[in-house]
Design a protein around this motif. Sequence first.
Motif, PDB file in Angstrom:
ATOM      1  N   LEU A 292       0.824  -1.204   0.000  1.00  0.00           N
ATOM      2  CA  LEU A 292       0.000   0.000   0.000  1.00  0.00           C
ATOM      3  C   LEU A 292       0.859   1.256   0.000  1.00  0.00           C
ATOM      4  N   LEU A 293       1.863   1.290   0.884  1.00  0.00           N
ATOM      5  CA  LEU A 293       2.722   2.467   0.979  1.00  0.00           C
ATOM      6  C   LEU A 293       3.537   2.683  -0.290  1.00  0.00           C
ATOM      7  N   PHE A 294       3.911   1.603  -0.949  1.00  0.00           N
ATOM      8  CA  PHE A 294       4.673   1.746  -2.192  1.00  0.00           C
ATOM      9  C   PHE A 294       3.889   2.568  -3.201  1.00  0.00           C
ATOM     10  N   TRP A 295       2.619   2.222  -3.378  1.00  0.00           N
ATOM     11  CA  TRP A 295       1.800   2.944  -4.347  1.00  0.00           C
ATOM     12  C   TRP A 295       1.541   4.379  -3.907  1.00  0.00           C
ATOM     13  N   ILE A 296       1.223   4.569  -2.632  1.00  0.00           N
ATOM     14  CA  ILE A 296       0.923   5.916  -2.149  1.00  0.00           C
ATOM     15  C   ILE A 296       2.136   6.834  -2.286  1.00  0.00           C
ATOM     16  N   LEU A 297       3.284   6.365  -1.797  1.00  0.00           N
ATOM     17  CA  LEU A 297       4.489   7.194  -1.838  1.00  0.00           C
ATOM     18  C   LEU A 297       4.967   7.421  -3.259  1.00  0.00           C
ATOM     19  N   ALA A 298       4.846   6.409  -4.105  1.00  0.00           N
ATOM     20  CA  ALA A 298       5.259   6.570  -5.504  1.00  0.00           C
ATOM     21  C   ALA A 298       4.429   7.648  -6.191  1.00  0.00           C
ATOM     22  N   ILE A 299       3.119   7.599  -5.997  1.00  0.00           N
ATOM     23  CA  ILE A 299       2.236   8.580  -6.633  1.00  0.00           C
ATOM     24  C   ILE A 299       2.506   9.986  -6.102  1.00  0.00           C
ATOM     25  N   VAL A 300       2.679  10.112  -4.778  1.00  0.00           N
ATOM     26  CA  VAL A 300       2.944  11.423  -4.174  1.00  0.00           C
ATOM     27  C   VAL A 300       4.257  12.004  -4.693  1.00  0.00           C
ATOM     28  N   LEU A 301       5.304  11.199  -4.719  1.00  0.00           N
ATOM     29  CA  LEU A 301       6.612  11.679  -5.175  1.00  0.00           C
ATOM     30  C   LEU A 301       6.588  12.049  -6.648  1.00  0.00           C
ATOM     31  N   LEU A 302       5.855  11.299  -7.450  1.00  0.00           N
ATOM     32  CA  LEU A 302       5.761  11.633  -8.875  1.00  0.00           C
ATOM     33  C   LEU A 302       5.001  12.944  -9.068  1.00  0.00           C
ATOM     34  N   ILE A 303       3.954  13.155  -8.283  1.00  0.00           N
ATOM     35  CA  ILE A 303       3.195  14.411  -8.370  1.00  0.00           C
ATOM     36  C   ILE A 303       4.070  15.596  -7.970  1.00  0.00           C
ATOM     37  N   LEU A 304       4.891  15.394  -6.917  1.00  0.00           N
ATOM     38  CA  LEU A 304       5.785  16.460  -6.455  1.00  0.00           C
ATOM     39  C   LEU A 304       6.999  16.635  -7.359  1.00  0.00           C
ATOM     40  N   SER A 305       7.193  15.674  -8.281  1.00  0.00           N
ATOM     41  CA  SER A 305       8.367  15.684  -9.184  1.00  0.00           C
ATOM     42  C   SER A 305       9.676  15.706  -8.412  1.00  0.00           C
ATOM     43  N   TYR A 306       9.671  15.065  -7.243  1.00  0.00           N
ATOM     44  CA  TYR A 306      10.882  15.027  -6.419  1.00  0.00           C
ATOM     45  C   TYR A 306      11.724  13.822  -6.822  1.00  0.00           C
ATOM     46  N   LYS A 307      12.970  14.097  -7.229  1.00  0.00           N
ATOM     47  CA  LYS A 307      13.863  13.031  -7.723  1.00  0.00           C
ATOM     48  C   LYS A 307      13.099  12.147  -8.701  1.00  0.00           C
ATOM     49  N   PHE A 308      12.497  12.785  -9.666  1.00  0.00           N
ATOM     50  CA  PHE A 308      11.544  12.137 -10.566  1.00  0.00           C
ATOM     51  C   PHE A 308      12.112  10.873 -11.209  1.00  0.00           C
ATOM     52  N   TYR A 309      13.297  10.974 -11.779  1.00  0.00           N
ATOM     53  CA  TYR A 309      13.862   9.826 -12.498  1.00  0.00           C
ATOM     54  C   TYR A 309      14.344   8.739 -11.534  1.00  0.00           C
ATOM     55  N   TRP A 310      14.770   9.153 -10.338  1.00  0.00           N
ATOM     56  CA  TRP A 310      15.119   8.165  -9.320  1.00  0.00           C
ATOM     57  C   TRP A 310      13.872   7.341  -8.940  1.00  0.00           C
ATOM     58  N   VAL A 311      12.783   8.042  -8.725  1.00  0.00           N
ATOM     59  CA  VAL A 311      11.541   7.367  -8.343  1.00  0.00           C
ATOM     60  C   VAL A 311      11.066   6.434  -9.453  1.00  0.00           C
ATOM     61  N   LEU A 312      11.135   6.906 -10.700  1.00  0.00           N
ATOM     62  CA  LEU A 312      10.755   6.050 -11.824  1.00  0.00           C
ATOM     63  C   LEU A 312      11.623   4.800 -11.872  1.00  0.00           C
ATOM     64  N   GLY A 313      12.916   4.982 -11.646  1.00  0.00           N
ATOM     65  CA  GLY A 313      13.828   3.838 -11.653  1.00  0.00           C
ATOM     66  C   GLY A 313      13.526   2.851 -10.541  1.00  0.00           C
ATOM     67  N   MET A 314      13.188   3.359  -9.369  1.00  0.00           N
ATOM     68  CA  MET A 314      12.864   2.496  -8.239  1.00  0.00           C
ATOM     69  C   MET A 314      11.552   1.744  -8.479  1.00  0.00           C
TER      70      MET A 314
END
Length: 369
Positions: A292-314
């Motif tokens: 659950l947290l994986f999806w929530i945190l992934a979506i939040v970080l992508l919306i914030l564009s924080y370390k965008f490519y790092w998050v995509l890679g993870m």
Amino acid sequence: MLEDALFFSFAAVLLIQLIYYGFVFLKFSFKEYTIPTAKNIPVSVIICAKNEADNLRLNLPSIIHQDYASFEIVLIDDNSSDETLEVMEEFAQQHSNIKIVKVKPIDKFWGNKKYALTLGIKAASHNFLLFTDADCKVQSNQWIKLMSAHFSKSKSIVLGYGAYEKKKNSFLNKLIRFETLLTAVQYFSYANLGTPYMGVGRNLAYRKDTFFEVSGFMSHMHIKSGDDDLFVNQAANSHNVAVCNSLESFTYSQPKKNLKSWLKQKRRHVSTAKFYKAKHKFALGLFFITQLLFWILAIVLLILSYKFYWVLGMIFIRFLFQYISLTKSANKLDEKDLRPWFAILDLCLIYIQLVIFTNNLISKPNHWN
């Protein structure tokens, strides 16, 4: 900084998910199984039925015609109000190895499937018991032979796979089968790790003496569900459980046709998990929470564009691990058509599970009637 905290939390969640998909679940996915030599031991097949006349007519012949030398079929009529008993008697007249157990209503155990099963187990002639449901059809006439072959001096419980029939052009069917696949991967993997925690009554075997050694269902008789998973959780240990994943040993049930009825079914199943041993509740709960947290945190970080490519890679790494692990398992369990759908099914299942847990906190689900 909030973004940093979210990112490092996401990294921690990812690490836990990689441990599950890259280590725990691989204990089943990549394990090479061998089929033991057939034992030819006498087996009692036990089927508990309540208002299952049509299903018995349809599915019982696949069990009657098993290629096995010595077996009986114990049919339990749990106070049915339809023609279940009449159908059982028709089959019993034609086949001498069928035994019928009639369950009369008793106030103390009214509507309790575990009580009905206990009567059937007591009536069984043989020590080796094999369970399935009236709505299940076995994959082949080798079912008894393959499941019973896994019994040994040390193995007194055998976990089989209870699959659901495939329906074309049905996303709900894919979701149901994906949840069934993921659940099977978990309980097979934990069994291989030496910490078995559940099995499914659609395809489960154990010795009668193992049943009575733990006083049967008595410790959880007050809980109407859990005749399969709670019993295994209680009776299984690090050395007495075997896994049977041969394709010809599978059983198949008809899946629910609408989301409402499936959710009702899953609510009953999930409600028993709180009675598992603490270590099992922790391991299963941690997996769900990190999913659950994986999806929530992934979506939040992508919306914030924080370390965008790092998050995509993870995100990619997590799905790579998931795909590799579940693909091998899907191949073993004949669920290959689900592979292209893993990502979307994973997201939908997390949402469904959250809804189920929330509803179970608000109200109690209905059980065996």
